[in-house]
Design a protein around this motif. Sequence first.
Motif, PDB file in Angstrom:
ATOM      1  N   GLU A  29       0.505  -1.179   0.092  1.00 54.55           N
ATOM      2  CA  GLU A  29       0.090   0.098   0.045  1.00 54.55           C
ATOM      3  C   GLU A  29       0.453   1.540   0.163  1.00 54.55           C
ATOM      4  O   GLU A  29       0.351   1.971  -0.719  1.00 54.55           O
ATOM      5  CB  GLU A  29      -0.601   0.120   0.792  1.00 54.55           C
ATOM      6  CG  GLU A  29      -2.094  -1.217   1.425  1.00 54.55           C
ATOM      7  CD  GLU A  29      -2.769  -1.139   2.335  1.00 54.55           C
ATOM      8  OE1 GLU A  29      -3.752  -1.477   2.591  1.00 54.55           O
ATOM      9  OE2 GLU A  29      -2.437  -0.727   3.555  1.00 54.55           O
ATOM     10  N   THR A  32       1.786   1.720  -3.821  1.00 52.87           N
ATOM     11  CA  THR A  32       1.996   1.775  -4.535  1.00 52.87           C
ATOM     12  C   THR A  32       1.414   3.520  -4.094  1.00 52.87           C
ATOM     13  O   THR A  32       0.804   4.568  -5.186  1.00 52.87           O
ATOM     14  CB  THR A  32       0.074   1.503  -4.429  1.00 52.87           C
ATOM     15  OG1 THR A  32       0.582  -0.137  -4.232  1.00 52.87           O
ATOM     16  CG2 THR A  32      -1.121   1.744  -5.263  1.00 52.87           C
ATOM     17  N   LYS A  33       0.947   3.990  -3.275  1.00 48.95           N
ATOM     18  CA  LYS A  33       1.057   5.174  -2.695  1.00 48.95           C
ATOM     19  C   LYS A  33       1.798   6.531  -2.895  1.00 48.95           C
ATOM     20  O   LYS A  33       2.259   7.563  -3.660  1.00 48.95           O
ATOM     21  CB  LYS A  33       0.699   5.492  -1.281  1.00 48.95           C
ATOM     22  CG  LYS A  33       0.084   7.184  -1.104  1.00 48.95           C
ATOM     23  CD  LYS A  33      -0.513   7.613   0.540  1.00 48.95           C
ATOM     24  CE  LYS A  33      -0.672   8.683   0.967  1.00 48.95           C
ATOM     25  NZ  LYS A  33      -0.994   8.682   2.286  1.00 48.95           N
ATOM     26  N   SER A  34       3.775   5.351  -3.050  1.00 46.50           N
ATOM     27  CA  SER A  34       4.230   6.663  -3.200  1.00 46.50           C
ATOM     28  C   SER A  34       4.509   6.492  -5.111  1.00 46.50           C
ATOM     29  O   SER A  34       5.335   7.895  -5.408  1.00 46.50           O
ATOM     30  CB  SER A  34       5.198   6.119  -2.898  1.00 46.50           C
ATOM     31  OG  SER A  34       6.708   6.328  -2.901  1.00 46.50           O
ATOM     32  N   GLU A  36       2.545   6.807  -6.958  1.00 43.16           N
ATOM     33  CA  GLU A  36       1.423   7.477  -7.389  1.00 43.16           C
ATOM     34  C   GLU A  36       1.703   8.942  -7.467  1.00 43.16           C
ATOM     35  O   GLU A  36       1.740   9.691  -7.792  1.00 43.16           O
ATOM     36  CB  GLU A  36      -0.122   6.945  -6.423  1.00 43.16           C
ATOM     37  CG  GLU A  36      -0.988   6.369  -7.285  1.00 43.16           C
ATOM     38  CD  GLU A  36      -1.698   5.582  -6.198  1.00 43.16           C
ATOM     39  OE1 GLU A  36      -2.430   5.887  -5.661  1.00 43.16           O
ATOM     40  OE2 GLU A  36      -2.747   4.793  -6.490  1.00 43.16           O
TER      41      GLU A  36
END
Length: 151
Positions: A29, A32-34, A36
């Motif tokens: 998670e 993925t956030k990084s 994006e």
Amino acid sequence: MKTYILTLGLVMGMIFCAKAQKAPPTPSEMTTKSIEAMDKKIKMNPTQKNIIYNYMLDLFKAQANLTKKQQTGMYNEDDISKFYRMQNETTKNVRNILKGEQQTQYDQYLEEVLRGGHKKKKKGKHEEEEVVTGIDGLKLPAGTATAAGTP
């Protein structure tokens, strides 16, 4: 009847409390956030994203392992230095994947992340706090006492 209602209320309260406590994000998670956030600043092609995702996932897994060790008290300075070496290697590998202007944008992205993001605190209605970067951000303002109590 009162006991039944009281028990039901207690059980419902425990369920709501359990849902309120969120588990920390998983390494995937965080990765993925990084990715994006990085893609918003640095326009990457799909191949670059996939390769960088793998590097970042390994880094976040190592970070999660280090955090677990720190929480249990089973870590040493060597674990921390290994993590920092891995962090530096990941940064170097990501820079090698990026080309030309992307490297400059990546450096700016890293600086922004180290500064704490793109947040700016408002002082007044229309004034924004000046964000100071580099070594100047670490210096104490003039007239501020140091830890020893001397200006």
